[in-house]
Design an enzyme around this catalytic site. Sequence first.
Site, short mmCIF file in Angstrom:
data_model
loop_
_atom_site.label_atom_id
_atom_site.label_comp_id
_atom_site.label_asym_id
_atom_site.label_seq_id
_atom_site.Cartn_x
_atom_site.Cartn_y
_atom_site.Cartn_z
N CYS A 194 -25.88 36.31 -0.98
CA CYS A 194 -25.25 37.59 -0.80
C CYS A 194 -23.98 37.38 -0.01
O CYS A 194 -23.96 36.40 0.86
CB CYS A 194 -26.35 38.12 0.33
SG CYS A 194 -27.92 38.57 -0.58
N ARG B 185 -19.66 33.91 -4.89
CA ARG B 185 -20.95 33.32 -4.31
C ARG B 185 -22.14 33.56 -5.05
O ARG B 185 -23.24 32.88 -5.02
CB ARG B 185 -21.26 33.85 -2.93
CG ARG B 185 -20.00 33.67 -1.85
CD ARG B 185 -20.15 34.66 -0.73
NE ARG B 185 -21.38 34.34 0.06
CZ ARG B 185 -21.68 33.64 1.13
NH1 ARG B 185 -20.65 32.98 1.72
NH2 ARG B 185 -22.83 33.52 1.93
N TRP C 195 -27.75 39.01 -3.81
CA TRP C 195 -28.40 38.31 -4.88
C TRP C 195 -30.05 38.59 -4.54
O TRP C 195 -30.34 37.95 -3.56
CB TRP C 195 -27.79 36.99 -4.60
CG TRP C 195 -28.28 35.71 -5.57
CD1 TRP C 195 -27.66 35.46 -6.75
CD2 TRP C 195 -29.31 34.87 -5.45
NE1 TRP C 195 -28.35 34.25 -7.53
CE2 TRP C 195 -29.48 34.24 -6.68
CE3 TRP C 195 -30.46 34.88 -4.73
CZ2 TRP C 195 -30.33 32.99 -6.99
CZ3 TRP C 195 -31.36 33.82 -4.93
CH2 TRP C 195 -31.55 33.13 -6.24
N ASN D 108 -27.52 39.33 5.28
CA ASN D 108 -27.51 38.22 4.32
C ASN D 108 -28.79 37.33 4.87
O ASN D 108 -28.62 37.12 6.42
CB ASN D 108 -26.09 37.47 4.40
CG ASN D 108 -26.29 35.94 3.70
OD1 ASN D 108 -26.97 35.72 2.93
ND2 ASN D 108 -24.96 35.50 3.85
N GLY D 109 -29.42 36.80 4.18
CA GLY D 109 -30.72 36.18 4.95
C GLY D 109 -31.86 36.45 4.13
O GLY D 109 -32.07 37.29 3.07
N GLU E 155 -25.14 13.68 -12.78
CA GLU E 155 -24.18 14.87 -12.21
C GLU E 155 -23.55 15.46 -13.54
O GLU E 155 -23.51 16.67 -13.85
CB GLU E 155 -23.18 14.25 -11.39
CG GLU E 155 -21.77 15.19 -11.33
CD GLU E 155 -22.25 16.49 -10.48
OE1 GLU E 155 -23.46 16.62 -10.15
OE2 GLU E 155 -21.64 17.39 -10.76
N LYS F 70 -23.85 19.41 -14.86
CA LYS F 70 -22.76 20.27 -15.32
C LYS F 70 -23.09 20.91 -16.81
O LYS F 70 -22.86 22.09 -16.73
CB LYS F 70 -21.45 19.39 -15.43
CG LYS F 70 -20.77 18.92 -14.26
CD LYS F 70 -20.06 20.06 -13.32
CE LYS F 70 -21.29 20.54 -12.29
NZ LYS F 70 -21.37 20.06 -11.10
N GLU G 172 -26.03 23.63 -16.39
CA GLU G 172 -25.87 24.77 -15.61
C GLU G 172 -24.70 25.82 -16.45
O GLU G 172 -24.69 26.93 -15.87
CB GLU G 172 -25.44 24.40 -14.18
CG GLU G 172 -24.06 23.84 -13.90
CD GLU G 172 -23.92 23.58 -12.42
OE1 GLU G 172 -24.40 24.43 -11.65
OE2 GLU G 172 -23.23 22.63 -11.97
N HIS H 67 -39.76 4.25 -22.20
CA HIS H 67 -41.22 4.37 -21.55
C HIS H 67 -41.46 5.83 -21.83
O HIS H 67 -42.40 6.16 -20.85
CB HIS H 67 -40.63 3.99 -20.04
CG HIS H 67 -40.44 2.29 -20.10
ND1 HIS H 67 -41.56 1.40 -20.16
CD2 HIS H 67 -39.50 2.10 -19.81
CE1 HIS H 67 -40.68 0.22 -19.95
NE2 HIS H 67 -39.62 0.55 -19.90
N LYS I 206 -23.21 30.28 -5.79
CA LYS I 206 -22.31 29.04 -5.35
C LYS I 206 -22.84 28.64 -4.03
O LYS I 206 -22.68 27.40 -3.74
CB LYS I 206 -21.02 29.58 -5.15
CG LYS I 206 -19.76 28.61 -4.76
CD LYS I 206 -19.60 27.59 -5.59
CE LYS I 206 -18.46 26.48 -5.25
NZ LYS I 206 -18.81 25.22 -6.35
O1 M6R Z 1 -22.35 23.75 -0.95
P1 M6R Z 1 -23.44 22.53 -1.20
O2 M6R Z 1 -22.42 21.15 -1.66
O3 M6R Z 1 -24.26 22.16 -0.02
O4 M6R Z 1 -24.09 23.12 -2.50
C1 M6R Z 1 -25.04 22.17 -2.97
C2 M6R Z 1 -25.52 22.35 -4.38
O5 M6R Z 1 -26.09 24.13 -4.48
C3 M6R Z 1 -24.41 22.43 -5.43
O6 M6R Z 1 -23.87 21.15 -5.33
C4 M6R Z 1 -24.67 22.98 -6.82
O7 M6R Z 1 -25.83 21.80 -7.30
C5 M6R Z 1 -23.40 22.98 -7.72
N1 M6R Z 1 -22.89 24.13 -7.73
C6 M6R Z 1 -23.88 22.55 -8.90
O8 M6R Z 1 -22.53 22.47 -9.74
#
Ligand code: M6R
Length: 602
Positions: free
Chosen positions: A2, A27, A74, A98-99, A477, A481, A484, A500, A597
């Site tokens: 949010c 966000r 959100w 927000n929260g 990582e 990517k 997602e 395994h 985000k």
């Molecule tokens: O803002 P942050 O780095 O704390 O966010 C952590 C994760 O939500 C963030 O790294 C998320 O996994 C990425 N958007 C993935 O690309």
Amino acid sequence: MCGIIGYTGYSEARGILLKGLKSLEYRGYDSAGISVYHPDFKECLTTKCKGRVEDLEKKTSDIKGNTGIGHTRWATHGGVSDANSHPHKFGNVTVVHNGIIENYETIKNTLNIADKLKSETDSEIAAALIDRCFTGDPEEAIISAVKKLSGTYALAVMFDSIPDTIFAVRNVSPIVCCKNDDGAYIASDIMAIGGYSEDYFVLPEFSVAKITKDGFEIKDFRGGKMDVEMLKLDWDIKNSGKGGYPFYMEKEIMEQPQVIEKTVSSRVSAGMPDFSNDNVDDGIFEKCTAVSVIACGTAMHAGLIGKQLIESICSVPVSVHMASEFMYSNPIITDDTLVICVSQSGETIDTLEALKYAKSKGADTLSIVNVRGSSIARESDHVIYTDAGPEIAVASTKAYTTQVAVFYLITAKMAYLKGKLNQEGVADFIQELKKVPAAVQSVLDRRNEIHHLSGSMLTAEHAFMIGRGLDYPALLEASLKLKEISYIHSEAFASGELKHGTIALITGGTPVIALVTQQYLVSKQMSNIREVQSRGADVITFVRRSLKTEKFGNCFVLPELEDEFMLIPAVVSLQLLAYYVSSDKGLDVDKPRNLAKVVTVE
Ligand code: M6R
């Protein structure tokens, strides 16, 4: 998640609120709304709907007034619907929130208002509670209402009976504030209001701000006036557009040579790592006998690289924790544990709560954060800011590589202080680190080759990634990517682990990405590649130049660096692979479904 925006001043509020909501879109949200105080009707008029801010824009063309609040939602409590969108009005009071308010059911029952509610949200309860507490003094009403709330909140509040005034209050969830000659602005993050002034402040927790066109009056919960710490914006928000690229993600991938260089160069003096500009005392690295890294998602993957570097070069044990699990796992924290929190946004609630827990156990806390003045930065004993600049795409790219760059600097500093590397050894290490931006640039210059390779993945439903040593956390990582933004189910494995169990999933045509950058592991990795090839996998290899032989079929050749540094150009090339798969599938690369985000709920 949010986003909140608020404005009161001399201009029409509608345009400013909509512009703010557009800058908060990154966000993640599913609905949006605004309320503007109408001077003729003498009340706040609300328009809200599920969908995009553009949908809202079309519905609000006739809104007039100089004071208003807006929100991107959100969904958490209650589905995605017009009714559940914010703002929420109850009686005299309009709020955006927000929260999460955890005790909303209890409050609903105590107030006996079930039949008067128009939404299924916890946020409408906050409006009702403030309305019930209001007997003429707005700040008093807000304070006594929020004292009854448990959970997290950032609230912007307007009263029909108090024209041209906004009130704001927060616990955990952030609110930033700024003013200029045209009026006063509040928002969930600086992206929404940074264009109006370079000077801003973060509303302190458990204080109430009264916002008028002349500025801010802040009171603590006992009614005493409070001063705030002014911060200077050092991001060029005006240049934070897409820069001619179709998506922010591509722009942010392309920026990596510059931001890695910036993050490193300001922390190297006379060839040695130097955190004096960050006011980080060498003592914390010298004293610690253990390191715990706490983070989520991509930031946690940066921590996994930090673990391998620090353990192998400094001989200091490092544990890496998912922030959401940290405090429930009885973590071993002593006075000699250095806790390193990693976060792009500095607002991830799980990381923030874990940080507070670690502090309460006596740990020294250091954060690696991108957003200046964010909650995690302010809560930590020490902060090292990555110089990535604004990262807008949900998929994190440049934040990750700059976080890893900071881990190289920390490793070099700790190795020197603990006598594991002498001055010459550290200088050589830093020299190699300085070659990383050019290596990344050479990958970017050849991105068409990666685009070409990505074609074979467009119809894939599943993919696997295999690597050894540092290549394995790098692939965790890369795999995040890919899944997602392209919605391909992808899993990364340490190559030796595949047989395994998981190798049962490899059949004819299964895409397997193999990373080959670690000289000392190349022959073992080659055997693992052959194992999947002989079961029919379609292997694409990302291989370091000096390790390439004619045995590789489909491959991308990575530039040459020492083993420890290869992961950065490798991950950048795999960021590009994920990017091309997503954009060629016609997906919304920057805003993948269901994701936000900034993750501000636990
Ligand atoms: O803002 P942050 O780095 O704390 O966010 C952590 C994760 O939500 C963030 O790294 C998320 O996994 C990425 N958007 C993935 O690309």
